[in-house]
Design a protein around this motif. Structure first.
Motif, PDB file in Angstrom:
ATOM      1  N   ILE A 106      15.389  27.530  50.748  1.00  0.00           N
ATOM      2  CA  ILE A 106      16.510  26.756  51.274  1.00  0.00           C
ATOM      3  C   ILE A 106      17.827  27.306  50.757  1.00  0.00           C
ATOM      4  O   ILE A 106      17.898  27.908  49.691  1.00  0.00           O
ATOM      5  CB  ILE A 106      16.404  25.247  50.943  1.00  0.00           C
ATOM      6  N   ASN A 148      21.285  25.782  49.744  1.00  0.00           N
ATOM      7  CA  ASN A 148      21.997  24.550  49.441  1.00  0.00           C
ATOM      8  C   ASN A 148      22.889  24.842  48.246  1.00  0.00           C
ATOM      9  O   ASN A 148      22.375  25.091  47.148  1.00  0.00           O
ATOM     10  CB  ASN A 148      21.000  23.428  49.131  1.00  0.00           C
ATOM     11  N   CYS A 201      12.320  26.721  53.321  1.00  0.00           N
ATOM     12  CA  CYS A 201      12.908  26.252  54.573  1.00  0.00           C
ATOM     13  C   CYS A 201      11.835  26.254  55.653  1.00  0.00           C
ATOM     14  O   CYS A 201      11.293  27.305  55.989  1.00  0.00           O
ATOM     15  CB  CYS A 201      14.078  27.147  54.975  1.00  0.00           C
ATOM     16  N   SER A 229      12.807  28.144  58.968  1.00  0.00           N
ATOM     17  CA  SER A 229      12.814  29.602  58.885  1.00  0.00           C
ATOM     18  C   SER A 229      11.564  30.159  59.552  1.00  0.00           C
ATOM     19  O   SER A 229      10.450  29.817  59.188  1.00  0.00           O
ATOM     20  CB  SER A 229      12.856  30.038  57.417  1.00  0.00           C
ATOM     21  N   CYS A 278      18.590  22.042  53.710  1.00  0.00           N
ATOM     22  CA  CYS A 278      18.857  23.473  53.781  1.00  0.00           C
ATOM     23  C   CYS A 278      20.056  23.720  54.698  1.00  0.00           C
ATOM     24  O   CYS A 278      20.168  23.109  55.764  1.00  0.00           O
ATOM     25  CB  CYS A 278      17.636  24.214  54.317  1.00  0.00           C
ATOM     26  N   CYS A 304      20.877  26.992  55.652  1.00  0.00           N
ATOM     27  CA  CYS A 304      20.785  28.380  56.101  1.00  0.00           C
ATOM     28  C   CYS A 304      21.297  28.455  57.548  1.00  0.00           C
ATOM     29  O   CYS A 304      21.513  27.431  58.200  1.00  0.00           O
ATOM     30  CB  CYS A 304      19.351  28.907  56.004  1.00  0.00           C
ATOM     31  N   CYS A 359      19.108  26.528  60.065  1.00  0.00           N
ATOM     32  CA  CYS A 359      19.218  25.070  59.962  1.00  0.00           C
ATOM     33  C   CYS A 359      20.566  24.574  60.483  1.00  0.00           C
ATOM     34  O   CYS A 359      20.632  23.574  61.202  1.00  0.00           O
ATOM     35  CB  CYS A 359      18.992  24.615  58.525  1.00  0.00           C
ATOM     36  N   SER A 379      16.732  17.002  57.798  1.00  0.00           N
ATOM     37  CA  SER A 379      15.732  17.669  56.977  1.00  0.00           C
ATOM     38  C   SER A 379      14.399  16.926  57.021  1.00  0.00           C
ATOM     39  O   SER A 379      13.333  17.532  57.167  1.00  0.00           O
ATOM     40  CB  SER A 379      16.241  17.781  55.537  1.00  0.00           C
TER      41      SER A 379
END
Length: 132
Positions: free
Chosen positions: A11, A13, A31, A34, A67, A69, A72, A93
């Motif tokens: 993740i 964050n 994640c 992902s 997350c 990313c 996300c 999430s």
């Protein structure tokens, strides 16, 4: 181990990444959006399903952190989630983890038990319903 090999699967964050040494922490959140990690997990589950006669599956340490990313954030925006709203991001999430759990249930079939340790609660999915 996979978090060390594939940092891109963990993740993103800012609060978590700056407050801990991700290489040496015992738990590293992955994640589930992902594509690399998600596919890795699904392939392992299929391998177990195809090669072993098991009664059920236990998936441990499905972290509870948000997350941020690129994947996300892109998905949050697509779903209309305000990425600056912590409660909305956390709900996103949780929703993503539940969707991932349902994907796993579809792979293993209705006749197998599925247990998830979701870091604060244990989810049991049977016949595609989550029970906490």
């Amino acid at each position: 181990e996979q978090a060390i090999r594939h940092r891109e699967w963990t993740i993103r964050n800012p609060e978590i990444n700056k407050s801990s040494d991700w290489v040496f922490d015992y738990f590293i959140d992955m994640c589930y959006l992902s594509s690399g990690y998600k596919q890795y997990m699904l392939d392992m589950i299929k391998e177990v399903r195809d090669n072993y006669d098991v009664d059920g599956y236990f998936i441990d340490c499905m972290g509870g952190n948000v997350c941020y990313c690129n994947d996300c954030i892109r998905e949050m925006r697509k779903r209309g989630v305000d990425i600056d709203d912590e409660a909305a991001a956390l709900q996103f999430s949780k929703d993503r983890r539940l969707e991932f759990c349902k994907e796993i249930k579809e792979i293993i079939g209705e006749d197998k038990h599925l247990f998830f340790n979701m870091m604060y609660t244990l989810w049991i999915i049977y016949n595609s319903f989550a029970v906490t």
